[in-house]
Design a protein around this motif. Structure first.
Motif, PDB file in Angstrom:
ATOM      1  N   GLY A 169       0.945  -1.137  -0.002  1.00  0.00           N
ATOM      2  CA  GLY A 169       0.111  -0.082   0.061  1.00  0.00           C
ATOM      3  C   GLY A 169       0.787   1.579   0.057  1.00  0.00           C
ATOM      4  O   GLY A 169       2.195   1.289  -0.115  1.00  0.00           O
ATOM      5  N   PRO A 170       0.381   2.408   0.008  1.00  0.00           N
ATOM      6  CA  PRO A 170       1.037   3.513   0.133  1.00  0.00           C
ATOM      7  C   PRO A 170       1.920   3.562   1.248  1.00  0.00           C
ATOM      8  O   PRO A 170       1.770   3.217   2.502  1.00  0.00           O
ATOM      9  CB  PRO A 170      -0.159   4.656   0.347  1.00  0.00           C
ATOM     10  N   PHE A 171       2.975   4.283   0.951  1.00  0.00           N
ATOM     11  CA  PHE A 171       4.155   4.230   2.160  1.00  0.00           C
ATOM     12  C   PHE A 171       3.737   4.798   3.202  1.00  0.00           C
ATOM     13  O   PHE A 171       4.034   4.530   4.409  1.00  0.00           O
ATOM     14  CB  PHE A 171       5.444   4.861   1.367  1.00  0.00           C
ATOM     15  N   ALA A 172       3.097   5.971   2.948  1.00  0.00           N
ATOM     16  CA  ALA A 172       2.610   6.894   4.258  1.00  0.00           C
ATOM     17  C   ALA A 172       1.734   6.079   5.260  1.00  0.00           C
ATOM     18  O   ALA A 172       1.570   6.396   6.365  1.00  0.00           O
ATOM     19  CB  ALA A 172       2.068   8.173   3.747  1.00  0.00           C
ATOM     20  N   GLU A 173       1.154   5.110   4.768  1.00  0.00           N
ATOM     21  CA  GLU A 173       0.388   4.156   5.535  1.00  0.00           C
ATOM     22  C   GLU A 173       0.914   3.133   6.277  1.00  0.00           C
ATOM     23  O   GLU A 173       0.457   2.112   6.727  1.00  0.00           O
ATOM     24  CB  GLU A 173      -0.818   3.643   4.470  1.00  0.00           C
ATOM     25  N   THR A 174       2.284   2.870   6.297  1.00  0.00           N
ATOM     26  CA  THR A 174       3.045   1.688   7.066  1.00  0.00           C
ATOM     27  C   THR A 174       2.622   1.795   8.407  1.00  0.00           C
ATOM     28  O   THR A 174       2.145   0.651   8.843  1.00  0.00           O
ATOM     29  CB  THR A 174       4.460   2.034   6.809  1.00  0.00           C
ATOM     30  N   GLN A 175       2.698   2.855   9.246  1.00  0.00           N
ATOM     31  CA  GLN A 175       2.520   2.712  10.589  1.00  0.00           C
ATOM     32  C   GLN A 175       0.840   2.260  10.775  1.00  0.00           C
ATOM     33  O   GLN A 175       0.487   1.423  11.531  1.00  0.00           O
ATOM     34  CB  GLN A 175       2.239   4.194  11.137  1.00  0.00           C
ATOM     35  N   ASN A 176      -0.129   2.890  10.051  1.00  0.00           N
ATOM     36  CA  ASN A 176      -1.411   2.415  10.079  1.00  0.00           C
ATOM     37  C   ASN A 176      -1.598   0.871   9.775  1.00  0.00           C
ATOM     38  O   ASN A 176      -2.612   0.182  10.390  1.00  0.00           O
ATOM     39  CB  ASN A 176      -2.345   3.229   9.301  1.00  0.00           C
ATOM     40  N   TRP A 177      -0.879   0.395   8.851  1.00  0.00           N
ATOM     41  CA  TRP A 177      -1.262  -1.039   8.330  1.00  0.00           C
ATOM     42  C   TRP A 177      -0.286  -1.946   9.470  1.00  0.00           C
ATOM     43  O   TRP A 177      -1.111  -2.876   9.807  1.00  0.00           O
ATOM     44  CB  TRP A 177      -0.533  -1.257   7.114  1.00  0.00           C
ATOM     45  N   VAL A 178       0.720  -1.654  10.298  1.00  0.00           N
ATOM     46  CA  VAL A 178       1.238  -2.258  11.113  1.00  0.00           C
ATOM     47  C   VAL A 178      -0.049  -2.392  12.403  1.00  0.00           C
ATOM     48  O   VAL A 178      -0.234  -3.331  13.016  1.00  0.00           O
ATOM     49  CB  VAL A 178       2.819  -1.710  11.714  1.00  0.00           C
ATOM     50  N   ALA A 179      -0.458  -1.127  12.499  1.00  0.00           N
ATOM     51  CA  ALA A 179      -1.425  -1.125  13.863  1.00  0.00           C
ATOM     52  C   ALA A 179      -2.688  -2.050  13.425  1.00  0.00           C
ATOM     53  O   ALA A 179      -3.190  -2.602  14.166  1.00  0.00           O
ATOM     54  CB  ALA A 179      -1.882   0.397  13.872  1.00  0.00           C
ATOM     55  N   GLY A 180      -3.165  -2.105  12.106  1.00  0.00           N
ATOM     56  CA  GLY A 180      -4.120  -2.928  11.812  1.00  0.00           C
ATOM     57  C   GLY A 180      -3.834  -4.375  11.770  1.00  0.00           C
ATOM     58  O   GLY A 180      -4.719  -5.482  12.313  1.00  0.00           O
ATOM     59  N   GLN A 185      -2.531   0.726  19.113  1.00  0.00           N
ATOM     60  CA  GLN A 185      -1.366   1.603  19.973  1.00  0.00           C
ATOM     61  C   GLN A 185      -0.139   1.769  19.044  1.00  0.00           C
ATOM     62  O   GLN A 185       0.507   2.672  19.145  1.00  0.00           O
ATOM     63  CB  GLN A 185      -0.877   0.718  21.024  1.00  0.00           C
ATOM     64  N   TRP A 186      -0.097   0.842  18.008  1.00  0.00           N
ATOM     65  CA  TRP A 186       1.064   1.269  17.207  1.00  0.00           C
ATOM     66  C   TRP A 186       0.776   2.358  16.143  1.00  0.00           C
ATOM     67  O   TRP A 186       1.858   2.748  15.450  1.00  0.00           O
ATOM     68  CB  TRP A 186       1.296  -0.249  16.259  1.00  0.00           C
ATOM     69  N   ALA A 187      -0.442   2.738  16.091  1.00  0.00           N
ATOM     70  CA  ALA A 187      -0.788   4.028  15.212  1.00  0.00           C
ATOM     71  C   ALA A 187      -0.563   5.168  15.866  1.00  0.00           C
ATOM     72  O   ALA A 187      -0.727   6.443  15.226  1.00  0.00           O
ATOM     73  CB  ALA A 187      -2.304   3.916  14.758  1.00  0.00           C
ATOM     74  N   LYS A 188      -0.146   5.350  16.876  1.00  0.00           N
ATOM     75  CA  LYS A 188      -0.187   6.694  17.806  1.00  0.00           C
ATOM     76  C   LYS A 188       1.110   7.432  17.318  1.00  0.00           C
ATOM     77  O   LYS A 188       1.964   6.689  17.502  1.00  0.00           O
ATOM     78  CB  LYS A 188      -0.043   6.448  19.487  1.00  0.00           C
ATOM     79  N   VAL A 202      10.288   1.882  18.007  1.00  0.00           N
ATOM     80  CA  VAL A 202       9.519   1.245  16.718  1.00  0.00           C
ATOM     81  C   VAL A 202       8.318   2.392  16.549  1.00  0.00           C
ATOM     82  O   VAL A 202       8.030   2.745  15.428  1.00  0.00           O
ATOM     83  CB  VAL A 202       8.957   0.090  16.874  1.00  0.00           C
ATOM     84  N   ARG A 203       7.650   2.793  17.613  1.00  0.00           N
ATOM     85  CA  ARG A 203       6.646   3.937  17.469  1.00  0.00           C
ATOM     86  C   ARG A 203       7.278   5.251  16.687  1.00  0.00           C
ATOM     87  O   ARG A 203       6.697   5.872  15.810  1.00  0.00           O
ATOM     88  CB  ARG A 203       5.952   4.356  18.456  1.00  0.00           C
ATOM     89  N   ALA A 204       8.637   5.572  17.074  1.00  0.00           N
ATOM     90  CA  ALA A 204       9.287   6.623  16.567  1.00  0.00           C
ATOM     91  C   ALA A 204       9.578   6.400  15.203  1.00  0.00           C
ATOM     92  O   ALA A 204       9.528   7.287  14.276  1.00  0.00           O
ATOM     93  CB  ALA A 204      10.405   7.300  17.370  1.00  0.00           C
ATOM     94  N   ALA A 205       9.960   5.233  14.830  1.00  0.00           N
ATOM     95  CA  ALA A 205      10.354   5.142  13.497  1.00  0.00           C
ATOM     96  C   ALA A 205       9.060   5.027  12.723  1.00  0.00           C
ATOM     97  O   ALA A 205       9.165   5.748  11.572  1.00  0.00           O
ATOM     98  CB  ALA A 205      11.326   3.561  13.513  1.00  0.00           C
ATOM     99  N   LEU A 206       8.159   4.338  12.993  1.00  0.00           N
ATOM    100  CA  LEU A 206       6.923   4.393  12.240  1.00  0.00           C
ATOM    101  C   LEU A 206       6.353   5.797  12.073  1.00  0.00           C
ATOM    102  O   LEU A 206       5.900   6.087  10.871  1.00  0.00           O
ATOM    103  CB  LEU A 206       5.815   3.488  12.968  1.00  0.00           C
ATOM    104  N   THR A 207       6.432   6.600  13.075  1.00  0.00           N
ATOM    105  CA  THR A 207       5.962   7.923  12.875  1.00  0.00           C
ATOM    106  C   THR A 207       6.803   8.781  11.902  1.00  0.00           C
ATOM    107  O   THR A 207       6.316   9.462  11.127  1.00  0.00           O
ATOM    108  CB  THR A 207       5.842   8.592  14.071  1.00  0.00           C
ATOM    109  N   ALA A 208       8.180   8.536  11.917  1.00  0.00           N
ATOM    110  CA  ALA A 208       9.069   9.117  10.857  1.00  0.00           C
ATOM    111  C   ALA A 208       8.489   8.661   9.490  1.00  0.00           C
ATOM    112  O   ALA A 208       8.878   9.533   8.587  1.00  0.00           O
ATOM    113  CB  ALA A 208      10.353   8.793  11.183  1.00  0.00           C
TER     114      ALA A 208
END
Length: 281
Positions: A169-180, A185-188, A202-208
């Motif tokens: 999917g879209p790269f910018a949605e990586t964090q949301n996909w992991v949270a899915g 909590q991983w989408a915060k 990991v959350r800091a990396a996903l946010t970046a």
């Protein structure tokens, strides 16, 4: 992927827990700088984040059984063939005194929820399906970080690579996909200094990853958090390097000045080729 994550590790190591003013002044991506309080880590040298990642990558390539004993043997092997600074003090002493996987497992107290299992999990994300990623990440995490947060942080780091590598999917949605996959909590979004817990890195990396469009931008963002930024950068660049949607623009100075001894840059390039060939669907 291996070169990029090692650059993230080595560049982040210049700033790990450094004063924010030092980070703000020197986080320019122009060169590696000497850490103000860690003279034992030379500019351009990677740390335990990359060395332990090598262990998992090499095991995936050889196809050896993914068992606690084999994993522990490999962790001991990669440390003793190339001893280096960067490990936490107690774990560094533990490795120096441990000569094989049996002794490792006998003496290890795997009750930590810090970042060790997450920082090394990137190669697992190349596996072809989510179930395999989750299982492999959990097995290796339990060797040293057999806690719910230690395991889930490792799974999240590996899943980020999986999402990018397999273009889910879209790269910018990586964090949301992991949270899915793992929970909301991983989408915060992450803000501020990164502590030593694996879920923080990991959350800091996903946010970046949610706002970055190039490796350079992502790397600067990771380091600007301050705190345990070498781990954040290792995790983030591993994932971003596998996305065709991200500009692969790490500065030549950082790539060329990455250490290049027996297990340095040239070795990482060869390992990357072998790893991608091994796990390619």
């Amino acid at each position: 992927m291996m070169v990029e994550l090692a650059v993230g590790d080595a560049y982040g190591a210049c700033f790990e827990y450094a004063d924010p003013s030092f980070v703000a002044e020197h986080n320019t991506l122009e060169r590696y700088v000497q850490h103000p309080t860690h003279p034992d880590i030379a500019p351009g040298a990677y740390t335990d984040d990359t060395q332990m990642t090598l262990a998992l990558a090499e095991l995936l390539i050889t196809g050896e059984p993914w068992t606690p004993r084999v994993l522990a043997d490999k962790f001991v092997e990669v440390f003793h063939r190339d001893p280096r600074a960067g490990y936490a003090g107690r774990f560094h002493a533990f490795l120096r005194e441990t000569r094989d996987g049996a002794a490792f497992l006998e003496r290890m107290r795997p009750d930590s929820d810090k970042s060790g299992a997450a920082m090394r999990a990137a190669p697992i994300g190349l596996l072809p399906d989510v179930a395999a990623v989750l299982e492999h990440a959990a097995v290796q995490a339990r060797v040293t970080h057999d806690t719910p947060l230690g395991i889930s942080a490792a799974q999240a780091a590996a899943l980020a690579v999986h999402y990018c590598h397999h273009e889910l999917g879209p790269f910018a949605e990586t964090q949301n996909w992991v949270a899915g996959v793992l929970g909301a909590q991983w989408a915060k979004p992450w803000h501020g200094k990164v502590g030593s817990k694996g879920w923080m890195s990991v959350r800091a990396a996903l946010t970046a990853l949610t706002t970055g469009r190039s490796l350079s931008e992502i790397l600067r963002t990771c380091v600007a958090y301050t705190g345990d930024v070498d781990t954040v950068a290792t995790i983030a660049l591993a994932a971003a390097s596998r996305s065709a949607q991200v500009v692969q623009d790490l500065p030549d100075a950082l790539v060329n000045d990455l250490e290049d001894g027996e297990f340095g840059r040239a070795y990482l390039v060869r390992l990357d080729d072998a790893l991608l060939a091994t796990v390619r669907p």
